[in-house]
Write an enzyme that holds these catalytic residues in place. Structure first.
Site, PDB file in Angstrom:
ATOM      1  N   GLU A  35       1.578  -0.452  -4.969  1.00 49.70           N
ATOM      2  CA  GLU A  35       0.761   0.375  -5.338  1.00 49.70           C
ATOM      3  C   GLU A  35       1.444   1.723  -5.582  1.00 49.70           C
ATOM      4  O   GLU A  35       1.731   2.445  -4.496  1.00 49.70           O
ATOM      5  CB  GLU A  35      -0.524   0.662  -4.333  1.00 49.70           C
ATOM      6  CG  GLU A  35      -1.442   1.594  -4.771  1.00 49.70           C
ATOM      7  CD  GLU A  35      -2.217   2.739  -3.672  1.00 49.70           C
ATOM      8  OE1 GLU A  35      -3.296   3.078  -3.827  1.00 49.70           O
ATOM      9  OE2 GLU A  35      -1.636   2.641  -2.464  1.00 49.70           O
ATOM     10  N   ASP A  42       0.762  -0.917  -0.096  1.00 49.77           N
ATOM     11  CA  ASP A  42       0.052  -0.014  -0.161  1.00 49.77           C
ATOM     12  C   ASP A  42       0.918   1.430  -0.150  1.00 49.77           C
ATOM     13  O   ASP A  42       1.762   1.507   0.782  1.00 49.77           O
ATOM     14  CB  ASP A  42      -0.647   0.008   1.234  1.00 49.77           C
ATOM     15  CG  ASP A  42      -1.834   1.062   1.331  1.00 49.77           C
ATOM     16  OD1 ASP A  42      -2.817   0.940   0.627  1.00 49.77           O
ATOM     17  OD2 ASP A  42      -1.531   1.992   2.211  1.00 49.77           O
TER      18      ASP A  42
HETATM   19  C1  GLC Z   1      -3.634   3.347  -0.268  1.00 49.31           C
HETATM   20  C2  GLC Z   1      -5.234   2.783  -0.220  1.00 49.31           C
HETATM   21  C3  GLC Z   1      -6.225   3.585   0.300  1.00 49.31           C
HETATM   22  C4  GLC Z   1      -5.844   3.970   1.637  1.00 49.31           C
HETATM   23  C5  GLC Z   1      -4.410   4.823   1.780  1.00 49.31           C
HETATM   24  C6  GLC Z   1      -3.749   4.787   3.046  1.00 49.31           C
HETATM   25  O1  GLC Z   1      -3.975   4.581  -1.207  1.00 49.31           O
HETATM   26  O2  GLC Z   1      -5.418   2.088  -1.375  1.00 49.31           O
HETATM   27  O3  GLC Z   1      -7.330   3.147   0.447  1.00 49.31           O
HETATM   28  O4  GLC Z   1      -6.616   5.070   2.153  1.00 49.31           O
HETATM   29  O5  GLC Z   1      -3.574   3.931   1.025  1.00 49.31           O
HETATM   30  O6  GLC Z   1      -3.557   3.565   3.667  1.00 49.31           O
END
Ligand code: GLC
Ligand code: MG
Length: 574
Positions: free
Chosen positions: A293, A220
């Site tokens: 991500e 993440d």
């Molecule tokens: C990422 C996740 C999102 C979350 C953020 C903080 O972007 O996909 O849903 O709010 O991280 O952890």
């Protein structure tokens, strides 16, 4: 018989074996948002037993691996992205035994389970943070603390940095008498990766879940993990403004040059990959994978794959299409974005294609319901890994939710005027299984987010029975991915004028497959002979969407393929 044997030997020689190819390299990945997939205990929130019950559905649509948004112990300030116990399962989702049962069932069905790993922050209710705030020696530098600066006798945060969820990135902690840094919500304090103990503790979390049977992680918010190092006095620089944004609390007000994409981030991804390799060696079995991500510039993303000396993430999410295609994008734009990835990817790496996730408006709402099949054709027809967000296979669309009913912290921290731009609730509503109460998601009287009002028309059960439903088109596309051409073939992608996107997959000795997508509403006549080489005079329809008057197995001349408005088809050579 003998001939057949010779033929299959030749085939075996011609194609690298699957083990060599790697299970994930042509994998069909599926994101489950556990709160909204299936509720087994009637509390209105999805859970692990629910997922386990529905795993055969994943099998039905041909999923290889599923990544689950966080299922760990959490006060749910960001619906699980605020983890309080990194090695525990939140009771709302079930127990560790439930998770083990899920793993066991998934194994029987040959579906890999991938977990969401949140390195940037924990919950402020995590034991580490509680000890850090108390100043305990072992944990005092687990987070990023600063006493702030005093201007005209008034204490202020150490920098102007803004949180992704609005307002200062710094929150004062009474007990510690210092500010702590949080790139997201104040209940999500950032871990301090300049402390080697943090790196070790987080690697240990990875090992824990891998040994339990997870097959890897979606990592993440990776670009947020590091901030620029503090100077000799322990201070950081302010970030420059974005002159076109006037709201001083909004994240976009600043250019995040000191708080995202710091070079150390790549080193950390490589270090996490080392853990994956270590556990592969320890436990054997197939490759375990990292999906990362990052909405970062392409040149940065390409380094996520690794460098000359280090392996990185096998699947750095390709958000080119997700983040850049808009309702009015023309075919040139689609083609350019697809090329961006294919042409810049380092030698020997595998592409991946993503059109949706739990943070972004759904395809049918963002690009129009009549482009859903087209997007699924792109994601599943291009070479490499395909990623589907739950519900996109049947064409679920965003659900409008009032300001009063909004629960997403990103929106709740704004106001009634702004929240629609920020809220992610509309894409997180319950999965639509059937036309029963709550779309078959739950038998609770109230579900945590409302069920879409169109659920009687858009649901798995109904779509199973409609020949050209999104779901059935999706299944046909999935079946095609088993063809050697789609698994290993080359690709050639082009726009044929502003309205038609075309790509051809080809492999010597096998049929070629040509996907044609009419993005707009003009009737188009295409001469494919002038676009692609080595195609047969006639082509056969293999998959059509419901805009087509053609049927599977119909033939067409390659030099005059007619495309109706929004028609999207896959043709093969004959
Ligand atoms: C990422 C996740 C999102 C979350 C953020 C903080 O972007 O996909 O849903 O709010 O991280 O952890
Ligand atoms: Mg439940």
């Amino acid at each position: 018989m003998f001939k057949l044997l010779v033929l299959s030997c030749l085939l075996a020689l011609a194609l690298p074996s699957l083990a060599e190819v790697g299970w994930w390299k042509t994998g069909q990945f599926y994101q489950i948002y556990p709160r909204s997939f299936k509720d087994s205990d009637g509390d209105g929130v999805g859970d692990l037993i629910g997922i386990t019950q529905q795993l055969p559905y994943l099998k039905e649509i041909g999923i290889t691996a599923t990544w689950l948004s966080p299922i760990f112990t959490s006060p749910m300030a960001d619906f699980g992205y605020d983890v309080a116990d990194l090695k525990g399962i939140d009771p709302i989702f079930g127990t560790m035994e439930d998770f083990e049962a899920l793993l066991a069932r998934a194994k029987e069905l040959d579906i890999k389970i991938i977990l969401d790993f949140v390195p940037n922050h924990t919950s402020d209710e995590c034991d580490w943070f509680i000890r850090s705030a108390a100043g305990e020696e072992e944990y005092k530098d687990f987070y990023v603390w600063h006493t702030g600066k005093v201007v005209n006798g008034i204490r202020q945060p150490p920098t102007n940095w803004l949180s992704v969820f609005r307002g200062s990135m710094w929150t004062w902690n009474e007990q510690r008498q210092a500010y702590y840094l949080h790139q997201f919500h104040a209940k999500q304090p950032d871990l301090n990766y300049r402390n080697p103990k943090v790196v070790e503790a987080m690697k240990d979390v990875l090992r824990f879940w891998l040994r339990k049977g997870a097959y890897g992680f979606r990592i993440d918010a990776v670009p947020h993990v590091y901030e620029i190092p503090a100077d000799a006095d322990g201070n950081w620089p302010d970030e420059p403004r974005n002159e076109d944004v006037s709201d001083p609390e909004d994240y976009t007000y600043l250019q995040h040059i000191y708080t995202t994409d710091q070079p150390e981030t790549l080193e950390l991804v490589y270090a996490f990959r080392d853990v994956i390799e270590e556990i592969d060696a320890e436990l054997g079995g197939d490759d375990r994978v990292l999906l990362t991500e990052a909405y970062s510039p392409l040149d940065v993303l390409m380094q996520y794959y690794g460098n000359g000396t280090h392996l990185g993430s096998q699947i750095p999410f390709n958000f080119e299409l997700l983040a850049k295609i808009s309702y009015s994008s023309d075919a040139y734009h689609y083609s350019e974005l697809i090329h961006n990835w294919l042409d810049n990817m380092p030698e020997g790496q595998v592409a991946n294609w993503v059109f949706g996730n739990h943070d972004q408006s759904r395809i049918g709402s963002r690009l129009g319901a009549d482009r859903i099949d087209a997007c699924n054709m792109i994601v599943m027809g291009l070479p490499g890994v395909s990623v589907t967000y739950q519900g996109e296979e049947m064409g679920m669309t965003d659900v409008w939710i009032s300001w009063e009913d909004t629960v997403d912290p990103q929106a709740c921290q704004s106001n009634e005027q702004e929240f629609e731009r920020l809220t992610r609730d509309p894409v997180r509503t319950p999965f639509q299984w059937s036309d029963e109460v709550n779309a078959g998601f739950s038998n609770a009287s109230v579900t945590w987010l409302p069920v879409a009002s169109n659920y009687k028309l858009v649901n798995v059960k109904k779509e199973r029975g409609i020949a050209l439903s999104h779901l059935n088109v999706y299944k046909q596309l999935r079946a095609l991915r088993d063809e050697p051409t789609l698994k290993q073939g080359d690709v050639s992608v082009t726009a044929i004028g502003p309205n038609v996107l075309a790509f051809k997959r080809s492999l010597t000795g096998y049929k070629s497959y040509i996907t044609l997508i009419n993005i707009n509403d003009d009737v188009e006549s295409i001469d494919l002979d002038s676009v692609f080489t080595s195609i047969s005079t006639q082509l056969q329809y293999v998959v059509v969407n419901d805009k087509s008057v053609r049927r599977k197995n119909d033939l067409t001349f390659a030099n005059s393929v007619l495309l109706l408005p929004k028609e999207a088809v896959v043709l093969s050579t004959v």
